[in-house]
Design an enzyme around this catalytic site. Structure first.
Site, PDB file in Angstrom:
ATOM      1  N   ASN A   7       0.837  -1.238   0.039  1.00  0.00           N
ATOM      2  CA  ASN A   7       0.119  -0.089  -0.049  1.00  0.00           C
ATOM      3  C   ASN A   7       1.076   1.325   0.032  1.00  0.00           C
ATOM      4  OD1 ASN A   7      -1.735   2.082   0.588  1.00  0.00           O
ATOM      5  ND2 ASN A   7      -2.743   1.032   2.039  1.00  0.00           N
ATOM      6  N   LYS A  14       3.122   0.887   3.253  1.00  0.00           N
ATOM      7  CA  LYS A  14       2.700  -0.357   4.094  1.00  0.00           C
ATOM      8  C   LYS A  14       2.779  -1.828   3.514  1.00  0.00           C
ATOM      9  CE  LYS A  14      -1.096   1.217   7.187  1.00  0.00           C
ATOM     10  NZ  LYS A  14      -2.481   1.210   7.177  1.00  0.00           N
ATOM     11  N   ARG A  94      -2.454  -2.084  -3.454  1.00  0.00           N
ATOM     12  CA  ARG A  94      -3.986  -1.270  -3.231  1.00  0.00           C
ATOM     13  C   ARG A  94      -3.647   0.132  -4.195  1.00  0.00           C
ATOM     14  NH1 ARG A  94      -5.212   2.915   1.293  1.00  0.00           N
ATOM     15  NH2 ARG A  94      -7.254   3.307   0.680  1.00  0.00           N
ATOM     16  N   HIS A 183     -12.780   3.085   0.051  1.00  0.00           N
ATOM     17  CA  HIS A 183     -12.575   2.229   0.892  1.00  0.00           C
ATOM     18  C   HIS A 183     -13.148   0.858   0.649  1.00  0.00           C
ATOM     19  CE1 HIS A 183     -12.532   5.558   4.456  1.00  0.00           C
ATOM     20  NE2 HIS A 183     -11.342   5.081   4.109  1.00  0.00           N
ATOM     21  N   GLY A 211     -12.309   5.546  10.156  1.00  0.00           N
ATOM     22  CA  GLY A 211     -10.847   5.699  10.740  1.00  0.00           C
ATOM     23  C   GLY A 211     -10.494   7.076  10.521  1.00  0.00           C
ATOM     24  N   ASN A 212      -9.227   7.521   9.844  1.00  0.00           N
ATOM     25  CA  ASN A 212      -8.790   8.874   9.576  1.00  0.00           C
ATOM     26  C   ASN A 212      -9.831   9.260   8.551  1.00  0.00           C
ATOM     27  OD1 ASN A 212      -6.669   9.426  11.446  1.00  0.00           O
ATOM     28  ND2 ASN A 212      -5.503   8.156  10.291  1.00  0.00           N
ATOM     29  N   GLY A 213     -10.195   8.289   7.789  1.00  0.00           N
ATOM     30  CA  GLY A 213     -11.346   8.749   6.573  1.00  0.00           C
ATOM     31  C   GLY A 213     -12.510   7.931   7.025  1.00  0.00           C
ATOM     32  N   ARG A 242     -11.374  15.935   7.300  1.00  0.00           N
ATOM     33  CA  ARG A 242     -12.069  16.202   6.223  1.00  0.00           C
ATOM     34  C   ARG A 242     -13.688  16.753   6.616  1.00  0.00           C
ATOM     35  NH1 ARG A 242     -10.852  11.010   2.951  1.00  0.00           N
ATOM     36  NH2 ARG A 242      -8.916  10.508   4.225  1.00  0.00           N
ATOM     37  N   ARG A 285      -9.065   9.822  20.215  1.00  0.00           N
ATOM     38  CA  ARG A 285      -8.739   9.501  21.793  1.00  0.00           C
ATOM     39  C   ARG A 285      -8.446  10.905  22.482  1.00  0.00           C
ATOM     40  NH1 ARG A 285      -4.385   5.202  19.544  1.00  0.00           N
ATOM     41  NH2 ARG A 285      -4.681   6.829  18.189  1.00  0.00           N
ATOM     42  N   GLY A 333     -14.405   2.853  14.649  1.00  0.00           N
ATOM     43  CA  GLY A 333     -15.235   2.062  14.878  1.00  0.00           C
ATOM     44  C   GLY A 333     -15.075   0.972  15.673  1.00  0.00           C
ATOM     45  N   GLU A 334     -13.710   0.405  15.761  1.00  0.00           N
ATOM     46  CA  GLU A 334     -13.486  -0.644  16.414  1.00  0.00           C
ATOM     47  C   GLU A 334     -13.008  -0.246  17.930  1.00  0.00           C
ATOM     48  OE1 GLU A 334     -10.152  -2.736  14.528  1.00  0.00           O
ATOM     49  OE2 GLU A 334     -11.174  -2.625  12.454  1.00  0.00           O
ATOM     50  N   ASN A 335     -12.659   0.724  18.163  1.00  0.00           N
ATOM     51  CA  ASN A 335     -12.447   1.151  19.583  1.00  0.00           C
ATOM     52  C   ASN A 335     -13.106   2.259  20.281  1.00  0.00           C
ATOM     53  OD1 ASN A 335      -9.759  -0.217  19.616  1.00  0.00           O
ATOM     54  ND2 ASN A 335      -9.363   1.098  17.806  1.00  0.00           N
ATOM     55  N   GLU A 385      -7.708  -5.023   5.650  1.00  0.00           N
ATOM     56  CA  GLU A 385      -7.627  -4.746   4.071  1.00  0.00           C
ATOM     57  C   GLU A 385      -6.559  -5.548   3.178  1.00  0.00           C
ATOM     58  OE1 GLU A 385      -7.814  -0.546   5.352  1.00  0.00           O
ATOM     59  OE2 GLU A 385      -8.602  -0.185   3.284  1.00  0.00           O
TER      60      GLU A 385
HETATM   61  P1  ADP Z   1      -6.854   4.950   8.675  1.00  0.00           P
HETATM   62  O1  ADP Z   1      -8.319   5.392   7.912  1.00  0.00           O
HETATM   63  O2  ADP Z   1      -5.614   5.982   8.565  1.00  0.00           O
HETATM   64  O3  ADP Z   1      -6.566   3.287   8.218  1.00  0.00           O
HETATM   65  P2  ADP Z   1      -7.525   3.908  11.204  1.00  0.00           P
HETATM   66  O4  ADP Z   1      -8.397   2.955  10.754  1.00  0.00           O
HETATM   67  O5  ADP Z   1      -6.223   3.393  11.788  1.00  0.00           O
HETATM   68  O6  ADP Z   1      -7.060   4.808  10.123  1.00  0.00           O
HETATM   69  O7  ADP Z   1      -7.859   4.822  12.360  1.00  0.00           O
HETATM   70  C1  ADP Z   1      -7.120   6.002  12.874  1.00  0.00           C
HETATM   71  C2  ADP Z   1      -8.053   6.417  13.849  1.00  0.00           C
HETATM   72  O8  ADP Z   1      -8.573   5.751  15.119  1.00  0.00           O
HETATM   73  C3  ADP Z   1      -7.132   7.303  14.848  1.00  0.00           C
HETATM   74  O9  ADP Z   1      -6.867   8.809  14.311  1.00  0.00           O
HETATM   75  C4  ADP Z   1      -8.097   7.447  16.207  1.00  0.00           C
HETATM   76  O10 ADP Z   1      -8.658   8.818  15.976  1.00  0.00           O
HETATM   77  C5  ADP Z   1      -8.562   6.421  15.988  1.00  0.00           C
HETATM   78  N1  ADP Z   1      -8.480   5.472  17.226  1.00  0.00           N
HETATM   79  C6  ADP Z   1      -7.563   4.533  17.288  1.00  0.00           C
HETATM   80  N2  ADP Z   1      -7.629   3.749  18.362  1.00  0.00           N
HETATM   81  C7  ADP Z   1      -8.718   4.543  19.264  1.00  0.00           C
HETATM   82  C8  ADP Z   1      -9.039   4.301  20.327  1.00  0.00           C
HETATM   83  N3  ADP Z   1      -8.463   3.694  21.409  1.00  0.00           N
HETATM   84  N4  ADP Z   1     -10.222   5.148  20.759  1.00  0.00           N
HETATM   85  C9  ADP Z   1     -10.628   5.951  20.099  1.00  0.00           C
HETATM   86  N5  ADP Z   1     -10.462   6.028  18.870  1.00  0.00           N
HETATM   87  C10 ADP Z   1      -9.171   5.382  18.475  1.00  0.00           C
END
Ligand code: ADP
Length: 398
Positions: A7, A14, A94, A183, A211-213, A242, A285, A333-335, A385
């Protein structure tokens, strides 16, 4: 055989290496700050109880130098995972923009590279870096088959009334102005995982890649029916930096009334807006900590972020004719339990009821956070991914 996934970004690469067909990750890593005297490589080798990690800081003038160093790590003792580079049969890339020509993983030849280059105008930040990654990989792995997996491909199943904008027709037919969506690899992967968990391939799913996006997709039968990113990855949900959806007149106003140059407008919308623009921070965070301390800007930002997602959940439930599962994935979404809680609040009329306790727990893998009375499931599905790209490469056969 082995499949190597790349990627390639503007100043980063990556990568991940899989042993196939058992889908076993052998190593992964990240090259950052390519072009810098102080570039870094983080190289992680799997296999033992815990992965071992190596950190290198070195000058890397370009992507070729970065990838050559990675390749050296793949075969070097100690920790080398390959005897010889010829053990890599496939390199999967990718590629962000595949326009409307690529609907699936594609073996790369001169015509495919020409098309990726033609699409530079539509993805000026991504496709040039992706093509550099392909050209360097062709030199470094001359015997391997090179395959492109496009972020846009999964969304090529959108019906015309979903992907067209109500603009004059020639802007579509002559200039390709339409919704493409992004995505795709992530939405496809988590939708397949969710459908398998439900035991129903035809399940009506809304996948939220946060995520970031950030983007949402309405998915049924392994087909994307709509998605929130559009002509570019700027549309739809509120993201780290964004804006997401915006009245287009604001762009004209910034230029005509406030004197912004077009490049400044692009910078504001892409890099200075979203959660960063609302709070001064773009990592959820940090914003979560500020909100917990009662910071009003952080409170507003969370509310706005969740409100936009809720609007899309409503819209896509209508698109799908009902909802069987809402799927959260990617870093936020996961965290971020608070985001999930705010999104699912008062959604009982869509059959969505969150189990608040399960929502707070941290566990690896797919998690079902629905309360017993929830008609639709609320799932967390960690995205992968790289694995999805590898599967699509392997699916092309020998
Ligand atoms: P990308 O879109 O670059 O692949 P990721 O899916 O890795 O990004 O998501 C990155 C974002 O996830 C970080 O900017 C942060 O805001 C968020 N994040 C990561 N860990 C946590 C957490 N424990 N709690 C809340 N947000 C988190």
């Amino acid at each position: 055989m082995n499949i190597f996934i790349i990627n390639s970004g503007s100043s980063s690469i990556k990568y991940q290496l899989f042993a196939w067909p058992n889908e076993q990750p052998l190593c992964s890593g990240l090259v950052e700050r390519i072009g810098d005297e102080q570039a870094t490589i983080t190289h992680r080798v799997f296999g033992g109880e815990t992965p071992t990690e190596q950190h290198l800081t070195l000058p890397l003038p370009d992507h070729a130098a970065g990838l050559r160093e990675v390749v050296r790590l793949l075969t070097a003792a100690p920790g080398g995972v390959l005897q010889d580079l010829s053990e890599v049969a496939v390199v999967g890339h990718r590629v962000v923009h595949g326009g409307d020509r690529f609907t699936a993983a594609t073996v790369i030849d001169a015509a495919v590279k020409a098309e990726i280059r033609r699409l530079f105008a539509l993805a000026p930040l991504h496709n040039p870096a992706n093509l550099v990654g392909i050209e360097v990989a062709e030199q470094v792995f001359p015997a391997a088959r090179q395959v492109a997996v496009f972020d846009t491909a999964f969304h090529q199943t959108l019906p015309d009334y979903a992907f067209r904008y109500a603009l004059p027709t020639p802007l579509y037919t002559e200039h390709g102005i339409r919704k493409y969506g992004f995505h795709g690899t992530s939405h496809q992967y988590v939708a397949a995982q969710a459908a398998a968990y439900l035991g129903r391939p035809e399940a009506r799913l809304i996948t939220l890649h946060l995520g970031n996006g950030c983007s949402a997709a309405a998915v049924r039968d392994d087909k994307s029916l709509d998605t929130s990113m559009g002509f570019s990855p700027l549309a739809g949900l509120v993201m780290g930096t964004r804006t997401g959806d915006l009245d287009p007149t604001i762009l004209l106003h910034l230029q005509d009334a406030l004197g912004y140059a077009p490049a400044d407008v692009a910078t504001v919308l892409n890099k200075q807006s979203g959660m960063l623009g609302l709070t001064g921070a773009n990592d959820m965070r940090d914003i979560g900590v500020a909100r917990a301390a009662g910071d009003p800007a952080a409170t507003l930002a969370y509310n706005l972020y969740a409100y936009r997602i809720r609007q899309y959940v409503g819209a896509y439930t209508a698109v799908l004719g009902g909802l069987d599962a809402l799927v959260f994935t990617a870093g936020v979404g996961e965290n971020d339990a608070l985001v999930r809680q705010l999104v699912c609040q008062d959604m009982g009329f869509f059959g969505l009821v969150l189990n608040e306790q399960l929502n707070q727990q941290r566990q690896p893998g797919l998690r079902d956070l629905s309360a017993p009375e929830s008609r639709a499931k609320i799932l967390v599905v960690p995205t992968n991914e790289e694995l999805e790209i590898a599967r699509q490469c392997a699916g092309l056969g020998g």
